[in-house]
Motif scaffolding. Structure first.
Motif, PDB file in Angstrom:
ATOM      1  N   VAL A  87       0.850  -1.180   0.000  1.00  0.00           N
ATOM      2  CA  VAL A  87       0.000   0.000   0.000  1.00  0.00           C
ATOM      3  C   VAL A  87       0.891   1.237   0.000  1.00  0.00           C
ATOM      4  O   VAL A  87       1.917   1.269   0.684  1.00  0.00           O
ATOM      5  CB  VAL A  87      -0.935   0.033   1.234  1.00  0.00           C
ATOM      6  CG1 VAL A  87      -1.989   1.118   1.080  1.00  0.00           C
ATOM      7  CG2 VAL A  87      -1.590  -1.314   1.470  1.00  0.00           C
ATOM      8  N   TYR A  88       0.508   2.236  -0.767  1.00  0.00           N
ATOM      9  CA  TYR A  88       1.252   3.499  -0.773  1.00  0.00           C
ATOM     10  C   TYR A  88       0.286   4.663  -0.900  1.00  0.00           C
ATOM     11  O   TYR A  88      -0.881   4.495  -1.261  1.00  0.00           O
ATOM     12  CB  TYR A  88       2.297   3.532  -1.902  1.00  0.00           C
ATOM     13  CG  TYR A  88       1.713   3.694  -3.281  1.00  0.00           C
ATOM     14  CD1 TYR A  88       1.522   4.954  -3.845  1.00  0.00           C
ATOM     15  CD2 TYR A  88       1.340   2.585  -4.036  1.00  0.00           C
ATOM     16  CE1 TYR A  88       0.980   5.101  -5.113  1.00  0.00           C
ATOM     17  CE2 TYR A  88       0.789   2.724  -5.296  1.00  0.00           C
ATOM     18  CZ  TYR A  88       0.611   3.980  -5.833  1.00  0.00           C
ATOM     19  OH  TYR A  88       0.065   4.129  -7.077  1.00  0.00           O
ATOM     20  N   CYS A  89       0.772   5.844  -0.590  1.00  0.00           N
ATOM     21  CA  CYS A  89       0.033   7.097  -0.804  1.00  0.00           C
ATOM     22  C   CYS A  89       1.070   8.128  -1.240  1.00  0.00           C
ATOM     23  O   CYS A  89       1.949   7.802  -2.035  1.00  0.00           O
ATOM     24  CB  CYS A  89      -0.748   7.506   0.448  1.00  0.00           C
ATOM     25  SG  CYS A  89       0.264   7.762   1.921  1.00  0.00           S
ATOM     26  N   SER A  90       1.020   9.338  -0.722  1.00  0.00           N
ATOM     27  CA  SER A  90       2.022  10.341  -1.085  1.00  0.00           C
ATOM     28  C   SER A  90       3.318  10.134  -0.316  1.00  0.00           C
ATOM     29  O   SER A  90       4.392  10.071  -0.897  1.00  0.00           O
ATOM     30  CB  SER A  90       1.491  11.756  -0.826  1.00  0.00           C
ATOM     31  OG  SER A  90       0.410  12.032  -1.669  1.00  0.00           O
ATOM     32  N   VAL A  91       3.196  10.042   1.024  1.00  0.00           N
ATOM     33  CA  VAL A  91       4.396   9.914   1.863  1.00  0.00           C
ATOM     34  C   VAL A  91       4.341   8.738   2.819  1.00  0.00           C
ATOM     35  O   VAL A  91       5.332   8.426   3.474  1.00  0.00           O
ATOM     36  CB  VAL A  91       4.677  11.214   2.657  1.00  0.00           C
ATOM     37  CG1 VAL A  91       4.982  12.363   1.714  1.00  0.00           C
ATOM     38  CG2 VAL A  91       3.545  11.550   3.601  1.00  0.00           C
ATOM     39  N   GLY A  92       3.198   8.067   2.947  1.00  0.00           N
ATOM     40  CA  GLY A  92       3.117   6.870   3.768  1.00  0.00           C
ATOM     41  C   GLY A  92       2.131   6.891   4.914  1.00  0.00           C
ATOM     42  O   GLY A  92       1.898   5.863   5.546  1.00  0.00           O
ATOM     43  N   TYR A  93       1.516   8.027   5.198  1.00  0.00           N
ATOM     44  CA  TYR A  93       0.620   8.094   6.344  1.00  0.00           C
ATOM     45  C   TYR A  93      -0.739   7.448   6.063  1.00  0.00           C
ATOM     46  O   TYR A  93      -1.197   6.577   6.814  1.00  0.00           O
ATOM     47  CB  TYR A  93       0.422   9.542   6.804  1.00  0.00           C
ATOM     48  CG  TYR A  93      -0.390   9.615   8.070  1.00  0.00           C
ATOM     49  CD1 TYR A  93       0.202   9.321   9.293  1.00  0.00           C
ATOM     50  CD2 TYR A  93      -1.737   9.943   8.043  1.00  0.00           C
ATOM     51  CE1 TYR A  93      -0.544   9.362  10.466  1.00  0.00           C
ATOM     52  CE2 TYR A  93      -2.485   9.984   9.204  1.00  0.00           C
ATOM     53  CZ  TYR A  93      -1.881   9.689  10.413  1.00  0.00           C
ATOM     54  OH  TYR A  93      -2.623   9.721  11.565  1.00  0.00           O
ATOM     55  N   ARG A  94      -1.390   7.868   4.982  1.00  0.00           N
ATOM     56  CA  ARG A  94      -2.702   7.293   4.656  1.00  0.00           C
ATOM     57  C   ARG A  94      -2.583   5.800   4.364  1.00  0.00           C
ATOM     58  O   ARG A  94      -3.423   5.005   4.772  1.00  0.00           O
ATOM     59  CB  ARG A  94      -3.327   8.025   3.461  1.00  0.00           C
ATOM     60  CG  ARG A  94      -3.714   9.464   3.766  1.00  0.00           C
ATOM     61  CD  ARG A  94      -4.223  10.186   2.542  1.00  0.00           C
ATOM     62  NE  ARG A  94      -3.114  10.523   1.650  1.00  0.00           N
ATOM     63  CZ  ARG A  94      -3.249  11.097   0.475  1.00  0.00           C
ATOM     64  NH1 ARG A  94      -4.450  11.391   0.001  1.00  0.00           N
ATOM     65  NH2 ARG A  94      -2.193  11.388  -0.262  1.00  0.00           N
ATOM     66  N   SER A  95      -1.526   5.422   3.668  1.00  0.00           N
ATOM     67  CA  SER A  95      -1.347   4.011   3.334  1.00  0.00           C
ATOM     68  C   SER A  95      -1.095   3.161   4.581  1.00  0.00           C
ATOM     69  O   SER A  95      -1.506   2.007   4.639  1.00  0.00           O
ATOM     70  CB  SER A  95      -0.216   3.839   2.323  1.00  0.00           C
ATOM     71  OG  SER A  95       0.966   4.469   2.752  1.00  0.00           O
ATOM     72  N   ALA A  96      -0.459   3.728   5.590  1.00  0.00           N
ATOM     73  CA  ALA A  96      -0.241   2.990   6.839  1.00  0.00           C
ATOM     74  C   ALA A  96      -1.577   2.651   7.497  1.00  0.00           C
ATOM     75  O   ALA A  96      -1.745   1.559   8.057  1.00  0.00           O
ATOM     76  CB  ALA A  96       0.639   3.795   7.790  1.00  0.00           C
ATOM     77  N   GLY A  97      -2.532   3.575   7.399  1.00  0.00           N
ATOM     78  CA  GLY A  97      -3.858   3.308   7.955  1.00  0.00           C
ATOM     79  C   GLY A  97      -4.554   2.163   7.239  1.00  0.00           C
ATOM     80  O   GLY A  97      -5.171   1.302   7.869  1.00  0.00           O
ATOM     81  N   ILE A  98      -4.445   2.141   5.923  1.00  0.00           N
ATOM     82  CA  ILE A  98      -5.030   1.042   5.138  1.00  0.00           C
ATOM     83  C   ILE A  98      -4.310  -0.266   5.461  1.00  0.00           C
ATOM     84  O   ILE A  98      -4.943  -1.305   5.650  1.00  0.00           O
ATOM     85  CB  ILE A  98      -4.963   1.340   3.625  1.00  0.00           C
ATOM     86  CG1 ILE A  98      -5.784   2.586   3.279  1.00  0.00           C
ATOM     87  CG2 ILE A  98      -5.403   0.127   2.805  1.00  0.00           C
ATOM     88  CD1 ILE A  98      -7.281   2.436   3.486  1.00  0.00           C
ATOM     89  N   ALA A  99      -2.983  -0.222   5.527  1.00  0.00           N
ATOM     90  CA  ALA A  99      -2.209  -1.429   5.851  1.00  0.00           C
ATOM     91  C   ALA A  99      -2.637  -1.982   7.208  1.00  0.00           C
ATOM     92  O   ALA A  99      -2.822  -3.199   7.371  1.00  0.00           O
ATOM     93  CB  ALA A  99      -0.716  -1.111   5.842  1.00  0.00           C
ATOM     94  N   GLN A 100      -2.829  -1.103   8.172  1.00  0.00           N
ATOM     95  CA  GLN A 100      -3.245  -1.527   9.505  1.00  0.00           C
ATOM     96  C   GLN A 100      -4.629  -2.188   9.455  1.00  0.00           C
ATOM     97  O   GLN A 100      -4.839  -3.239  10.073  1.00  0.00           O
ATOM     98  CB  GLN A 100      -3.266  -0.321  10.436  1.00  0.00           C
ATOM     99  CG  GLN A 100      -3.563  -0.657  11.880  1.00  0.00           C
ATOM    100  CD  GLN A 100      -3.485   0.575  12.760  1.00  0.00           C
ATOM    101  OE1 GLN A 100      -4.082   1.607  12.455  1.00  0.00           O
ATOM    102  NE2 GLN A 100      -2.747   0.462  13.846  1.00  0.00           N
ATOM    103  N   GLN A 101      -5.546  -1.609   8.699  1.00  0.00           N
ATOM    104  CA  GLN A 101      -6.881  -2.198   8.567  1.00  0.00           C
ATOM    105  C   GLN A 101      -6.821  -3.576   7.915  1.00  0.00           C
ATOM    106  O   GLN A 101      -7.523  -4.499   8.335  1.00  0.00           O
ATOM    107  CB  GLN A 101      -7.784  -1.285   7.748  1.00  0.00           C
ATOM    108  CG  GLN A 101      -8.192  -0.025   8.477  1.00  0.00           C
ATOM    109  CD  GLN A 101      -9.074   0.851   7.616  1.00  0.00           C
ATOM    110  OE1 GLN A 101     -10.069   0.376   7.059  1.00  0.00           O
ATOM    111  NE2 GLN A 101      -8.725   2.119   7.499  1.00  0.00           N
ATOM    112  N   LEU A 102      -5.981  -3.716   6.905  1.00  0.00           N
ATOM    113  CA  LEU A 102      -5.841  -5.010   6.233  1.00  0.00           C
ATOM    114  C   LEU A 102      -5.256  -6.052   7.180  1.00  0.00           C
ATOM    115  O   LEU A 102      -5.693  -7.212   7.196  1.00  0.00           O
ATOM    116  CB  LEU A 102      -4.976  -4.867   4.982  1.00  0.00           C
ATOM    117  CG  LEU A 102      -5.640  -4.098   3.833  1.00  0.00           C
ATOM    118  CD1 LEU A 102      -4.609  -3.772   2.757  1.00  0.00           C
ATOM    119  CD2 LEU A 102      -6.802  -4.895   3.252  1.00  0.00           C
ATOM    120  N   GLN A 103      -4.294  -5.654   7.988  1.00  0.00           N
ATOM    121  CA  GLN A 103      -3.729  -6.576   8.977  1.00  0.00           C
ATOM    122  C   GLN A 103      -4.806  -7.019   9.978  1.00  0.00           C
ATOM    123  O   GLN A 103      -4.868  -8.187  10.353  1.00  0.00           O
ATOM    124  CB  GLN A 103      -2.558  -5.933   9.713  1.00  0.00           C
ATOM    125  CG  GLN A 103      -1.321  -5.795   8.860  1.00  0.00           C
ATOM    126  CD  GLN A 103      -0.211  -5.013   9.565  1.00  0.00           C
ATOM    127  OE1 GLN A 103      -0.473  -4.070  10.304  1.00  0.00           O
ATOM    128  NE2 GLN A 103       1.014  -5.421   9.323  1.00  0.00           N
TER     129      GLN A 103
END
Length: 153
Positions: A87-103
């Motif tokens: 998962v990626y976004c611009s710098v990593g913050y939004r994508s970290a939230g998605i990654a956490q939800q997927l986990q």
């Protein structure tokens, strides 16, 4: 912004994101590039957690857009929990939230792309507008655009 300052900001962002989402696993841009080049390996699903407008300017090849504010994770219900997802976004913050939800849904090979598309593009790695190569990245806003090399926004 000077390259050393940009590098420092990316490191500080990773520390902040790791502090707020400590269970999220990271993948460097170099590791992802190597992975994508090695077609003998199972290729990851790549999710772009930016807005439609950002995605329309450019994205990683074969990336699927997912709304970071209201992600539709139902489409992934048919995917094995062992399939790798980046998962990626611009710098990593939004994508970290998605990654956490997927986990939390049980996916066990989920990675947040370190530096996300900004770092990927800054390193000269390929980005696309639909299926055509491009050099431009949506800057997100006037503050964050300072993390992009000036030729790519």
């Amino acid at each position: 912004m000077f390259p050393f300052a940009r590098s420092l900001v990316f490191k500080l962002l990773k520390i902040l994101i790791t502090y707020t989402k400590p269970d999220v696993q990271w993948l460097t841009t170099k590791e992802l590039a190597h992975w994508l080049e090695n077609t003998a390996e199972t290729q990851p699903i790549i999710l772009d957690a930016r807005t439609e407008a950002e995605y329309a300017v450019s994205h990683l090849k074969n990336a699927r857009r997912i709304d970071a504010r209201a992600p539709d994770l139902a489409a992934l219900k048919k995917v094995s929990h062992d399939v790798p997802i980046v998962v990626y976004c611009s710098v990593g913050y939004r994508s970290a939230g998605i990654a956490q939800q997927l986990q939390q849904l049980g996916f066990n090979r989920v990675y947040n792309l370190e530096g996300s598309i900004f770092q990927w593009a800054n390193e000269g790695r390929p980005i696309f507008k639909y299926n055509c190569p491009t050099q431009f990245v949506h800057p997100y806003n006037a503050i964050w655009e300072k993390l992009l090399k000036s030729r790519i926004f």
